[in-house]
Design a protein around this motif. Structure first.
Motif, PDB file in Angstrom:
ATOM      1  N   ILE A 135      -3.225  22.487 -65.729  1.00  0.00           N
ATOM      2  CA  ILE A 135      -3.239  23.942 -65.743  1.00  0.00           C
ATOM      3  C   ILE A 135      -4.646  24.381 -66.092  1.00  0.00           C
ATOM      4  O   ILE A 135      -5.205  23.965 -67.102  1.00  0.00           O
ATOM      5  CB  ILE A 135      -2.249  24.503 -66.777  1.00  0.00           C
ATOM      6  CG1 ILE A 135      -0.820  24.091 -66.416  1.00  0.00           C
ATOM      7  CG2 ILE A 135      -2.371  26.007 -66.864  1.00  0.00           C
ATOM      8  CD1 ILE A 135       0.193  24.474 -67.455  1.00  0.00           C
ATOM      9  N   VAL A 136      -5.210  25.224 -65.254  1.00  0.00           N
ATOM     10  CA  VAL A 136      -6.542  25.755 -65.497  1.00  0.00           C
ATOM     11  C   VAL A 136      -6.391  27.150 -66.096  1.00  0.00           C
ATOM     12  O   VAL A 136      -5.723  28.011 -65.523  1.00  0.00           O
ATOM     13  CB  VAL A 136      -7.355  25.816 -64.187  1.00  0.00           C
ATOM     14  CG1 VAL A 136      -8.712  26.448 -64.456  1.00  0.00           C
ATOM     15  CG2 VAL A 136      -7.495  24.436 -63.583  1.00  0.00           C
ATOM     16  N   LEU A 137      -7.005  27.369 -67.238  1.00  0.00           N
ATOM     17  CA  LEU A 137      -6.996  28.681 -67.877  1.00  0.00           C
ATOM     18  C   LEU A 137      -8.397  29.270 -67.799  1.00  0.00           C
ATOM     19  O   LEU A 137      -9.381  28.582 -68.054  1.00  0.00           O
ATOM     20  CB  LEU A 137      -6.571  28.563 -69.343  1.00  0.00           C
ATOM     21  CG  LEU A 137      -5.179  28.006 -69.592  1.00  0.00           C
ATOM     22  CD1 LEU A 137      -4.939  27.836 -71.085  1.00  0.00           C
ATOM     23  CD2 LEU A 137      -4.133  28.931 -68.996  1.00  0.00           C
ATOM     24  N   THR A 138      -8.466  30.518 -67.432  1.00  0.00           N
ATOM     25  CA  THR A 138      -9.761  31.196 -67.363  1.00  0.00           C
ATOM     26  C   THR A 138      -9.637  32.565 -67.999  1.00  0.00           C
ATOM     27  O   THR A 138      -8.547  33.026 -68.308  1.00  0.00           O
ATOM     28  CB  THR A 138     -10.238  31.357 -65.908  1.00  0.00           C
ATOM     29  OG1 THR A 138      -9.312  32.201 -65.230  1.00  0.00           O
ATOM     30  CG2 THR A 138     -10.360  30.013 -65.203  1.00  0.00           C
ATOM     31  N   THR A 139     -10.748  33.222 -68.139  1.00  0.00           N
ATOM     32  CA  THR A 139     -10.766  34.586 -68.647  1.00  0.00           C
ATOM     33  C   THR A 139     -11.730  35.410 -67.815  1.00  0.00           C
ATOM     34  O   THR A 139     -12.672  34.875 -67.223  1.00  0.00           O
ATOM     35  CB  THR A 139     -11.176  34.630 -70.134  1.00  0.00           C
ATOM     36  OG1 THR A 139     -11.153  35.986 -70.561  1.00  0.00           O
ATOM     37  CG2 THR A 139     -12.574  34.077 -70.358  1.00  0.00           C
ATOM     38  N   VAL A 140     -11.483  36.684 -67.770  1.00  0.00           N
ATOM     39  CA  VAL A 140     -12.399  37.602 -67.096  1.00  0.00           C
ATOM     40  C   VAL A 140     -13.000  38.548 -68.135  1.00  0.00           C
ATOM     41  O   VAL A 140     -13.398  39.664 -67.814  1.00  0.00           O
ATOM     42  CB  VAL A 140     -11.703  38.394 -65.962  1.00  0.00           C
ATOM     43  CG1 VAL A 140     -11.338  37.475 -64.821  1.00  0.00           C
ATOM     44  CG2 VAL A 140     -10.502  39.149 -66.480  1.00  0.00           C
ATOM     45  N   ARG A 141     -13.068  38.096 -69.374  1.00  0.00           N
ATOM     46  CA  ARG A 141     -13.582  38.907 -70.469  1.00  0.00           C
ATOM     47  C   ARG A 141     -14.960  39.474 -70.112  1.00  0.00           C
ATOM     48  O   ARG A 141     -15.839  38.760 -69.657  1.00  0.00           O
ATOM     49  CB  ARG A 141     -13.686  38.056 -71.721  1.00  0.00           C
ATOM     50  CG  ARG A 141     -14.094  38.836 -72.921  1.00  0.00           C
ATOM     51  CD  ARG A 141     -14.001  37.984 -74.159  1.00  0.00           C
ATOM     52  NE  ARG A 141     -14.248  38.836 -75.306  1.00  0.00           N
ATOM     53  CZ  ARG A 141     -15.007  38.485 -76.314  1.00  0.00           C
ATOM     54  NH1 ARG A 141     -15.533  37.303 -76.354  1.00  0.00           N
ATOM     55  NH2 ARG A 141     -15.199  39.315 -77.298  1.00  0.00           N
ATOM     56  N   GLY A 142     -15.106  40.759 -70.297  1.00  0.00           N
ATOM     57  CA  GLY A 142     -16.388  41.400 -70.043  1.00  0.00           C
ATOM     58  C   GLY A 142     -16.573  41.909 -68.629  1.00  0.00           C
ATOM     59  O   GLY A 142     -17.553  42.591 -68.338  1.00  0.00           O
ATOM     60  N   ILE A 143     -15.626  41.612 -67.745  1.00  0.00           N
ATOM     61  CA  ILE A 143     -15.790  41.992 -66.345  1.00  0.00           C
ATOM     62  C   ILE A 143     -15.849  43.514 -66.155  1.00  0.00           C
ATOM     63  O   ILE A 143     -16.478  44.006 -65.225  1.00  0.00           O
ATOM     64  CB  ILE A 143     -14.669  41.374 -65.471  1.00  0.00           C
ATOM     65  CG1 ILE A 143     -15.007  41.518 -63.984  1.00  0.00           C
ATOM     66  CG2 ILE A 143     -13.331  42.000 -65.782  1.00  0.00           C
ATOM     67  CD1 ILE A 143     -14.088  40.747 -63.067  1.00  0.00           C
ATOM     68  N   HIS A 144     -15.223  44.271 -67.054  1.00  0.00           N
ATOM     69  CA  HIS A 144     -15.158  45.726 -66.887  1.00  0.00           C
ATOM     70  C   HIS A 144     -16.239  46.478 -67.659  1.00  0.00           C
ATOM     71  O   HIS A 144     -16.303  47.702 -67.574  1.00  0.00           O
ATOM     72  CB  HIS A 144     -13.783  46.241 -67.318  1.00  0.00           C
ATOM     73  CG  HIS A 144     -12.668  45.699 -66.489  1.00  0.00           C
ATOM     74  ND1 HIS A 144     -12.542  45.952 -65.138  1.00  0.00           N
ATOM     75  CD2 HIS A 144     -11.630  44.889 -66.808  1.00  0.00           C
ATOM     76  CE1 HIS A 144     -11.483  45.336 -64.675  1.00  0.00           C
ATOM     77  NE2 HIS A 144     -10.905  44.686 -65.659  1.00  0.00           N
ATOM     78  N   ARG A 145     -17.084  45.792 -68.394  1.00  0.00           N
ATOM     79  CA  ARG A 145     -18.043  46.498 -69.248  1.00  0.00           C
ATOM     80  C   ARG A 145     -19.023  47.355 -68.448  1.00  0.00           C
ATOM     81  O   ARG A 145     -19.351  48.465 -68.862  1.00  0.00           O
ATOM     82  CB  ARG A 145     -18.775  45.541 -70.182  1.00  0.00           C
ATOM     83  CG  ARG A 145     -19.698  44.586 -69.513  1.00  0.00           C
ATOM     84  CD  ARG A 145     -20.320  43.591 -70.513  1.00  0.00           C
ATOM     85  NE  ARG A 145     -20.980  42.534 -69.812  1.00  0.00           N
ATOM     86  CZ  ARG A 145     -22.166  42.643 -69.237  1.00  0.00           C
ATOM     87  NH1 ARG A 145     -22.836  43.767 -69.335  1.00  0.00           N
ATOM     88  NH2 ARG A 145     -22.693  41.640 -68.577  1.00  0.00           N
ATOM     89  N   ILE A 146     -19.466  46.902 -67.309  1.00  0.00           N
ATOM     90  CA  ILE A 146     -20.419  47.684 -66.516  1.00  0.00           C
ATOM     91  C   ILE A 146     -19.727  48.855 -65.807  1.00  0.00           C
ATOM     92  O   ILE A 146     -20.132  50.007 -65.991  1.00  0.00           O
ATOM     93  CB  ILE A 146     -21.207  46.794 -65.536  1.00  0.00           C
ATOM     94  CG1 ILE A 146     -22.124  45.861 -66.337  1.00  0.00           C
ATOM     95  CG2 ILE A 146     -22.023  47.655 -64.560  1.00  0.00           C
ATOM     96  CD1 ILE A 146     -22.816  44.805 -65.518  1.00  0.00           C
ATOM     97  N   PRO A 147     -18.672  48.619 -65.005  1.00  0.00           N
ATOM     98  CA  PRO A 147     -18.090  49.771 -64.302  1.00  0.00           C
ATOM     99  C   PRO A 147     -17.496  50.821 -65.240  1.00  0.00           C
ATOM    100  O   PRO A 147     -17.643  52.027 -64.993  1.00  0.00           O
ATOM    101  CB  PRO A 147     -17.011  49.163 -63.404  1.00  0.00           C
ATOM    102  CG  PRO A 147     -16.776  47.789 -63.904  1.00  0.00           C
ATOM    103  CD  PRO A 147     -18.021  47.361 -64.617  1.00  0.00           C
ATOM    104  N   ILE A 148     -16.857  50.400 -66.325  1.00  0.00           N
ATOM    105  CA  ILE A 148     -16.249  51.390 -67.214  1.00  0.00           C
ATOM    106  C   ILE A 148     -17.314  52.139 -68.001  1.00  0.00           C
ATOM    107  O   ILE A 148     -17.229  53.361 -68.158  1.00  0.00           O
ATOM    108  CB  ILE A 148     -15.186  50.745 -68.119  1.00  0.00           C
ATOM    109  CG1 ILE A 148     -13.984  50.321 -67.255  1.00  0.00           C
ATOM    110  CG2 ILE A 148     -14.744  51.708 -69.216  1.00  0.00           C
ATOM    111  CD1 ILE A 148     -12.874  49.633 -68.005  1.00  0.00           C
ATOM    112  N   SER A 149     -18.343  51.446 -68.464  1.00  0.00           N
ATOM    113  CA  SER A 149     -19.394  52.154 -69.210  1.00  0.00           C
ATOM    114  C   SER A 149     -20.134  53.135 -68.295  1.00  0.00           C
ATOM    115  O   SER A 149     -20.489  54.235 -68.720  1.00  0.00           O
ATOM    116  CB  SER A 149     -20.366  51.176 -69.872  1.00  0.00           C
ATOM    117  OG  SER A 149     -21.050  50.393 -68.915  1.00  0.00           O
ATOM    118  N   GLU A 150     -20.344  52.778 -67.036  1.00  0.00           N
ATOM    119  CA  GLU A 150     -20.968  53.709 -66.098  1.00  0.00           C
ATOM    120  C   GLU A 150     -20.051  54.903 -65.830  1.00  0.00           C
ATOM    121  O   GLU A 150     -20.513  56.047 -65.748  1.00  0.00           O
ATOM    122  CB  GLU A 150     -21.312  52.998 -64.787  1.00  0.00           C
ATOM    123  CG  GLU A 150     -22.476  52.050 -64.922  1.00  0.00           C
ATOM    124  CD  GLU A 150     -22.813  51.322 -63.624  1.00  0.00           C
ATOM    125  OE1 GLU A 150     -22.092  51.510 -62.609  1.00  0.00           O
ATOM    126  OE2 GLU A 150     -23.802  50.571 -63.623  1.00  0.00           O
TER     127      GLU A 150
END
Length: 189
Positions: free
Chosen positions: A1-16
């Motif tokens: 089982i491969v576990l990943t995260t997308v942590r931080g992916i929204h920091r640019i679009p949401i802050s903009e």
């Protein structure tokens, strides 16, 4: 089982998005759009500046820090709220959830980017709205249960809250009978 995260992916679009919404209200875009649609020439609605304003950011994670960083570029004072009140880069001051209401009389903008937890549910309600600076702009992109929707609607109708940008709601999709759809000072995404 491969576990990943997308942590931080929204920091640019949401802050903009957050800075865009602040500019939307500061530069009176709805008023000028009304003037254009009604072919009104010569009326002047004074625009505001972000420079020198204070933004309260409820949540100092990656998105909150990205908002604070961009707000500092505009010359804004940045106040952050997290669980402990620990210092976080890009914030002029940080406060714990137990003392977060102290920022309200100072903020021109309040941005919610908090997760939904028992401590964060309905933080923005009639009582806390009364502590806010008159004419504040409320922006919520975190979780819909951060606010008591009817209390925010009442505050917007009375003018206590000058404007709101809401990307999340107590119930989604937003019911087509919800009064938020009919308020001119609400930006809904």
């Amino acid at each position: 089982i491969v576990l990943t995260t997308v942590r931080g992916i929204h920091r640019i679009p949401i802050s903009e998005y957050l800075l865009g919404v602040m500019l939307y209200f500061a530069k009176k875009v709805p008023t000028y759009e009304h003037f254009k649609q009604n072919k009104i020439w010569g009326n002047f609605e004074s625009m505001d500046e972000l420079y020198g304003k204070t933004v309260g950011i409820l949540g100092t994670g990656q998105i909150g820090r990205a908002i604070a960083f961009k707000a500092k570029v505009f010359g804004m004072t940045t106040l952050g709220v997290n669980r402990s009140g620990r210092d976080v880069e890009c914030f002029d001051n940080t406060y714990g959830l137990s003392e977060w209401e102290h920022i309200l009389p100072h903020c021109d903008y309040v941005c919610g980017v908090l997760p939904s937890t028992p401590e964060t549910k309905q933080l923005i309600n009639r009582r806390t709205i009364e502590r806010m600076k008159d004419g504040l702009v409320l922006i919520n992109v975190g979780r819909g249960d951060l606010i008591v929707e009817q209390d925010v609607i009442d505050a917007m109708q009375s003018g206590k809250i000058a404007g709101a940008a809401l990307d999340v709601f107590e119930q989604e999709p937003l019911d087509d009978q919800n009064p938020l759809w009919n308020l001119d000072n609400v930006f809904i995404t």
